[in-house]
Scaffold this active site. Structure first.
Site, PDB file in Angstrom:
ATOM      1  N   ASN A  11       0.858  -1.146   0.265  1.00 37.87           N
ATOM      2  CA  ASN A  11      -0.052  -0.061   0.103  1.00 37.87           C
ATOM      3  C   ASN A  11       0.897   1.120  -0.010  1.00 37.87           C
ATOM      4  OD1 ASN A  11      -1.829   2.246   0.710  1.00 37.87           O
ATOM      5  ND2 ASN A  11      -2.379   1.361   2.693  1.00 37.87           N
ATOM      6  N   LYS A  13       0.286   4.255  -0.392  1.00 36.43           N
ATOM      7  CA  LYS A  13      -0.498   5.454   0.056  1.00 36.43           C
ATOM      8  C   LYS A  13      -0.342   6.440  -0.725  1.00 36.43           C
ATOM      9  CE  LYS A  13      -0.158   3.438   4.664  1.00 36.43           C
ATOM     10  NZ  LYS A  13      -0.326   3.564   6.178  1.00 36.43           N
ATOM     11  N   HIS A 101      -9.540   1.494   4.438  1.00 35.90           N
ATOM     12  CA  HIS A 101      -8.442   1.619   5.202  1.00 35.90           C
ATOM     13  C   HIS A 101      -8.697   2.764   6.414  1.00 35.90           C
ATOM     14  CE1 HIS A 101      -4.331   2.831   6.254  1.00 35.90           C
ATOM     15  NE2 HIS A 101      -3.897   1.836   5.678  1.00 35.90           N
ATOM     16  N   GLU A 103      -7.287   5.082   7.663  1.00 39.50           N
ATOM     17  CA  GLU A 103      -6.718   6.328   7.157  1.00 39.50           C
ATOM     18  C   GLU A 103      -8.166   7.148   6.594  1.00 39.50           C
ATOM     19  OE1 GLU A 103      -3.119   6.012   5.328  1.00 39.50           O
ATOM     20  OE2 GLU A 103      -2.169   5.251   7.211  1.00 39.50           O
ATOM     21  N   GLU A 173      -5.575  -4.631  10.584  1.00 38.71           N
ATOM     22  CA  GLU A 173      -4.775  -3.538  10.866  1.00 38.71           C
ATOM     23  C   GLU A 173      -5.097  -2.796  12.074  1.00 38.71           C
ATOM     24  OE1 GLU A 173      -2.663  -2.447   6.701  1.00 38.71           O
ATOM     25  OE2 GLU A 173      -4.265  -1.147   6.996  1.00 38.71           O
ATOM     26  N   GLY A 179       2.252   2.422  10.702  1.00 35.82           N
ATOM     27  CA  GLY A 179       3.197   3.328  10.714  1.00 35.82           C
ATOM     28  C   GLY A 179       3.842   3.965  11.730  1.00 35.82           C
ATOM     29  N   SER A 219       3.149  -1.979  10.415  1.00 32.63           N
ATOM     30  CA  SER A 219       4.474  -1.818  10.764  1.00 32.63           C
ATOM     31  C   SER A 219       5.161  -3.144  10.448  1.00 32.63           C
ATOM     32  CB  SER A 219       4.879  -1.716  12.040  1.00 32.63           C
ATOM     33  OG  SER A 219       4.544  -0.183  12.342  1.00 32.63           O
TER      34      SER A 219
HETATM   35  P1  PGA Z   1       2.611   0.551   7.784  1.00 30.71           P
HETATM   36  O1  PGA Z   1       1.220   0.804   6.918  1.00 30.71           O
HETATM   37  O2  PGA Z   1       3.067  -0.653   7.138  1.00 30.71           O
HETATM   38  O3  PGA Z   1       3.602   1.619   7.144  1.00 30.71           O
HETATM   39  O4  PGA Z   1       2.548   0.487   9.194  1.00 30.71           O
HETATM   40  C1  PGA Z   1       0.196  -0.499   6.875  1.00 30.71           C
HETATM   41  C2  PGA Z   1      -1.167   0.123   5.969  1.00 30.71           C
HETATM   42  O5  PGA Z   1      -1.409   1.249   6.537  1.00 30.71           O
HETATM   43  O6  PGA Z   1      -1.563  -0.588   5.360  1.00 30.71           O
END
Ligand code: PGA
Length: 257
Positions: A11, A13, A101, A103, A173, A179, A219
């Site tokens: 992903n 983003k 997601h 976000e 998640e 993140g 992460s």
């Molecule tokens: P990350 O993000 O691996 O940077 O923690 C995962 C995601 O948001 O899909």
């Protein structure tokens, strides 16, 4: 038991211009030479602006890499300024769409209802949703994790036929792990994914639950992917930060080496 092929999704983003995206996918392809693609399905999810260029690169070099979009609107066309529709994505050979997601839920007002509309629209246009669910830190500390996961899974998949659920993916998640560099430990992730599978069994039956692929995200890195993949109910990963560097992402994909 149903054989579930590993699914590793990057992903990206809101990162990369379309020129950077082309380089990233080319480098990734070279880093993945001799990868057993029968064992693992590899998918990249660039921003909308890069989908067309990456599609061209993937097809001209016959790369066995799939394409995901990071969102979709549920109407096919019309007066919806700024939105992108399912047929537009299907035409670019997008195979998967990341839906709901955290976000998008936190910053763009997504709810289980809008997630559900996007899931149905994705399936109606013969693409596969990757439905994202997960609790916030406050919810975890208040002991609400199970309730949140069950509500989000049932809400997102409400009214979706079991045979379509079977073809879909769900990404667990935990919001506090995204993140942050603070990944869930493998046991916690495994329990969350197990709960998601039993929720699907309850709502859509054992066959759908046995086939749906459940990914862990938050992460994920080359250093921890192996522990997640060892869990019975974890079939893959949704990878954010670690998918932006082709060397790192390739090491996640080839986690067994
Ligand atoms: P990350 O993000 O691996 O940077 O923690 C995962 C995601 O948001 O899909």
């Amino acid at each position: 038991m149903t054989e579930r092929k590993d699914l590793i999704v990057g992903n990206w983003k809101m990162n990369s211009t379309h020129l950077e995206a082309i380089q990233m996918v080319q480098k990734l392809f070279y880093r993945l030479v001799a990868t057993d693609y029968d064992r693992v399905e590899v998918v990249v999810g660039p921003p909308f602006t890069s989908l067309r260029s990456i599609q061209t690169v993937i097809e001209s070099d016959s790369m066995p890499i799939g394409l995901a979009a990071q969102n979709v609107y549920w109407e096919a066309e019309g007066a919806f300024t700024g939105e992108v529709s399912p047929p537009m994505l299907a035409e670019l050979r997008v195979g998967h769409i990341i839906v709901g997601h955290s976000e998008r839920r936190a910053y763009f007002g997504e709810t289980d209802e809008t997630v559900n509309k996007r899931v149905k629209a994705t399936i109606a246009h013969e693409m596969k949703p990757i439905v994202c669910v997960g609790e916030t830190l406050d919810q975890r500390e208040a002991d609400q994790t199970a309730e949140v996961l069950v509500t989000q899974v049932k809400g997102g998949l409400n009214g979706v036929p079991p045979e379509d659920v079977a073809e879909s993916a769900i990404a667990y998640e935990p919001v506090w792990a995204i993140g942050t560099g603070r990944h869930a430990d493998a046991d916690t992730a495994g329990v969350g994914c197990g709960l998601i599978r039993s929720t699907v069994a309850e709502s859509h039956g054992d066959e759908a639950a046995g086939s749906v692929r459940i990914l862990y995200g938050g992460s994920v890195s080359p250093g921890n992917i192996k522990d997640f993949m060892a869990k019975r109910d974890i079939d893959g990963a949704l990878v954010g930060g670690a998918s932006l560097d082709p060397d790192t992402f390739a090491a996640v994909v080839r986690y067994w080496e």
